[in-house]
Design an enzyme around this catalytic site. Sequence first.
Site, PDB file in Angstrom:
ATOM      1  N   ASP A 116       0.767  -0.975   0.144  1.00 14.75           N
ATOM      2  CA  ASP A 116      -0.059  -0.094  -0.102  1.00 14.75           C
ATOM      3  C   ASP A 116       0.943   1.187   0.016  1.00 14.75           C
ATOM      4  O   ASP A 116       0.591   2.329  -0.808  1.00 14.75           O
ATOM      5  CB  ASP A 116      -0.850   0.039   1.384  1.00 14.75           C
ATOM      6  CG  ASP A 116      -1.840  -1.124   1.317  1.00 14.75           C
ATOM      7  OD1 ASP A 116      -1.400  -2.302   1.172  1.00 14.75           O
ATOM      8  OD2 ASP A 116      -3.064  -0.821   1.253  1.00 14.75           O
ATOM      9  N   TYR A 172      -7.161  -4.045  15.082  1.00 16.41           N
ATOM     10  CA  TYR A 172      -6.705  -4.850  14.213  1.00 16.41           C
ATOM     11  C   TYR A 172      -6.155  -6.294  14.604  1.00 16.41           C
ATOM     12  O   TYR A 172      -5.643  -6.462  15.649  1.00 16.41           O
ATOM     13  CB  TYR A 172      -5.471  -4.554  13.083  1.00 16.41           C
ATOM     14  CG  TYR A 172      -5.175  -5.345  12.002  1.00 16.41           C
ATOM     15  CD1 TYR A 172      -5.944  -5.437  10.908  1.00 16.41           C
ATOM     16  CD2 TYR A 172      -4.178  -6.185  11.862  1.00 16.41           C
ATOM     17  CE1 TYR A 172      -5.737  -6.116   9.764  1.00 16.41           C
ATOM     18  CE2 TYR A 172      -3.744  -6.826  10.838  1.00 16.41           C
ATOM     19  CZ  TYR A 172      -4.622  -6.888   9.609  1.00 16.41           C
ATOM     20  OH  TYR A 172      -4.377  -7.720   8.657  1.00 16.41           O
ATOM     21  N   ASP A 182      -5.275 -11.904  -0.564  1.00 13.39           N
ATOM     22  CA  ASP A 182      -5.712 -12.866   0.535  1.00 13.39           C
ATOM     23  C   ASP A 182      -6.534 -14.205   0.379  1.00 13.39           C
ATOM     24  O   ASP A 182      -5.990 -15.409   0.271  1.00 13.39           O
ATOM     25  CB  ASP A 182      -6.061 -12.290   1.604  1.00 13.39           C
ATOM     26  CG  ASP A 182      -5.417 -10.963   1.910  1.00 13.39           C
ATOM     27  OD1 ASP A 182      -4.244 -10.695   1.166  1.00 13.39           O
ATOM     28  OD2 ASP A 182      -5.578 -10.077   3.028  1.00 13.39           O
ATOM     29  N   GLU A 208     -12.432   0.111  -1.413  1.00 10.47           N
ATOM     30  CA  GLU A 208     -11.005  -0.734  -1.582  1.00 10.47           C
ATOM     31  C   GLU A 208     -11.237  -1.422  -2.675  1.00 10.47           C
ATOM     32  O   GLU A 208     -10.242  -1.810  -3.370  1.00 10.47           O
ATOM     33  CB  GLU A 208     -11.453  -1.571  -0.252  1.00 10.47           C
ATOM     34  CG  GLU A 208     -10.069  -2.422   0.046  1.00 10.47           C
ATOM     35  CD  GLU A 208     -10.266  -3.169   1.284  1.00 10.47           C
ATOM     36  OE1 GLU A 208     -11.210  -3.369   1.997  1.00 10.47           O
ATOM     37  OE2 GLU A 208      -9.165  -4.048   1.624  1.00 10.47           O
ATOM     38  N   GLN A 259     -10.050   4.436   1.005  1.00 10.15           N
ATOM     39  CA  GLN A 259      -8.950   3.549   0.821  1.00 10.15           C
ATOM     40  C   GLN A 259      -7.787   4.053   0.299  1.00 10.15           C
ATOM     41  O   GLN A 259      -7.781   4.808  -0.604  1.00 10.15           O
ATOM     42  CB  GLN A 259      -9.218   2.178   0.042  1.00 10.15           C
ATOM     43  CG  GLN A 259      -7.985   1.128   0.068  1.00 10.15           C
ATOM     44  CD  GLN A 259      -8.042   0.306   1.335  1.00 10.15           C
ATOM     45  OE1 GLN A 259      -8.881   0.231   2.033  1.00 10.15           O
ATOM     46  NE2 GLN A 259      -6.693  -0.499   1.301  1.00 10.15           N
TER      47      GLN A 259
HETATM   48  C1  9YW Z   1      -6.166  -7.784   5.562  1.00  9.55           C
HETATM   49  C2  9YW Z   1      -4.077  -3.126   3.283  1.00  9.55           C
HETATM   50  C3  9YW Z   1      -4.319  -4.501   2.897  1.00  9.55           C
HETATM   51  C4  9YW Z   1      -3.641  -5.061   1.517  1.00  9.55           C
HETATM   52  C5  9YW Z   1      -3.819  -6.610   1.037  1.00  9.55           C
HETATM   53  C6  9YW Z   1      -5.287  -6.714   1.222  1.00  9.55           C
HETATM   54  C7  9YW Z   1      -5.817  -6.519   2.570  1.00  9.55           C
HETATM   55  C8  9YW Z   1      -5.399  -7.106   4.964  1.00  9.55           C
HETATM   56  O1  9YW Z   1      -5.755  -4.922   3.033  1.00  9.55           O
HETATM   57  O2  9YW Z   1      -5.302  -7.110   3.676  1.00  9.55           O
HETATM   58  O3  9YW Z   1      -6.324  -7.837   6.805  1.00  9.55           O
HETATM   59  O4  9YW Z   1      -7.297  -8.410   5.093  1.00  9.55           O
HETATM   60  O5  9YW Z   1      -5.544  -7.863   0.933  1.00  9.55           O
HETATM   61  O6  9YW Z   1      -3.412  -6.626  -0.220  1.00  9.55           O
HETATM   62  O7  9YW Z   1      -2.241  -4.729   1.491  1.00  9.55           O
HETATM   63  O8  9YW Z   1      -4.775  -2.552   2.389  1.00  9.55           O
END
Ligand code: 9YW
Length: 442
Positions: free
Chosen positions: A39, A86, A179, A415, A430
């Site tokens: 990012d 988180y 993911d 996003e 985002q």
């Molecule tokens: C999550 C932040 C991140 C991206 C990834 C995306 C998502 C993190 O968000 O992953 O916890 O789900 O898949 O590519 O870097 O934007």
Amino acid sequence: MSDSFAGMFEEAVRVLRRNDMGGWTRAAPELYPHQWSWDSAFIAIGLARLGARRAASELTTLLDGQWTTGKIPHIVFNPKAPPGSYLLGPEHWASASLSRSASGTPRPTSALCQPPVHAIAALRIFEVARGTADEDEARSFLSGGYANLLAWHRYLATARDPEGSGLVTIYHPWESGTDNSPRWDEALANVKVGELSPYARPDLGFVDEPSERPTAEEYDRYLWLVDLLKRSRYDEGRIYRSHPFLVKDVLFSAILVAANEALVEISRIVGARERDVEMIGRWIERGRRGLDACYDGDLGLCLDRDLRSDEPLRVRTIAGFAPLISGCTDTLREKLLLLLYSGTFAGDDRLRWPLPPSTSPREARFHPRAYWRGPVWPVISWLLWRSLKLAGEEGRAADLRRSSLEQLAAGGFAEYFEPFTGEPLGSDDQSWTAAVALDWLA
Ligand code: 9YW
């Protein structure tokens, strides 16, 4: 700037200011309160349009989190994020206590990594600044960051490719950046989940519907894989010997080739040693050869490879177009472009805009709302747009840019987007979505 998108540039700047944490940017206001690796690279590309200094600090703050092995961790944590906001905070990873190579970073980090867009971003900062009052600033940023970028690419070419295949091995779906893509379903199905402590899912509180996020089964596997990596104390050799999820990721590997091309240019700008330039050149050749070997004539795409089963992962996703990003022969590019614009991807006539969905709508495992299983991701459109431009496909690049901006004009800086209705999904505001818009609009 194009008139039909009037006001959008200022809107994108507003998003990046909202998420600015002073020298670095959180990925999203609530869902992602920390600094994410790839990012930040996209964010720096957007910020370059507002001046070299702040764009450069986006990358230098990330590089402060680099491990002594050269790895750039996938998250550099925000010490001020609300506790529990988180799922896996710094205490869960315990990077600095488990691995000596993580012990010197000023902010705590995760232990995984993400696709290496950073050298592309660093070069972009310089290119935008060239000929302006910011040129010296940008040049000294490149001189300061060159060794870090080289160490990062060396780590990927060695620790993550002990076979010398030109392809990067990932230890976790999170490392791919995509993911819950169906790319990983088979390899994940072979992971037997052991005893997990109960956990909450804060991410589900920040989206409208749970279907927009990975499932409980997927999360169990994600967490279990992290537990196993911790048991290996993040030691690459131990991971390679025992880890149940080892996959050669074609998209990651193609981005590395493109980033190595950028690094060659950076090495010339900073006057690096000729032997560095030669070594990077060898990484580029090896990367392209590795990707060629992953091309599957039946599906017409490049496929990831599961190292545990020693089988290709046969599913049609956007990652299959990896050779467009790394650069490839004219013949292969023609074949890939035909498929990209066919009904299997961006030519599906049900699409709201002709933009490639993350997974082909013709795949059984396609889902139009589920994260990387179907929605359109503007950053991926940006990567393809950049590749088309570099390949001299000006007309296609211009169309991709216009459709992407129309998507953002209608849905905001979400996003990701539902491909058939254009509905914005995931997080609002985002950062990387706003950043690629800035680059398109400047
Ligand atoms: C999550 C932040 C991140 C991206 C990834 C995306 C998502 C993190 O968000 O992953 O916890 O789900 O898949 O590519 O870097 O934007």
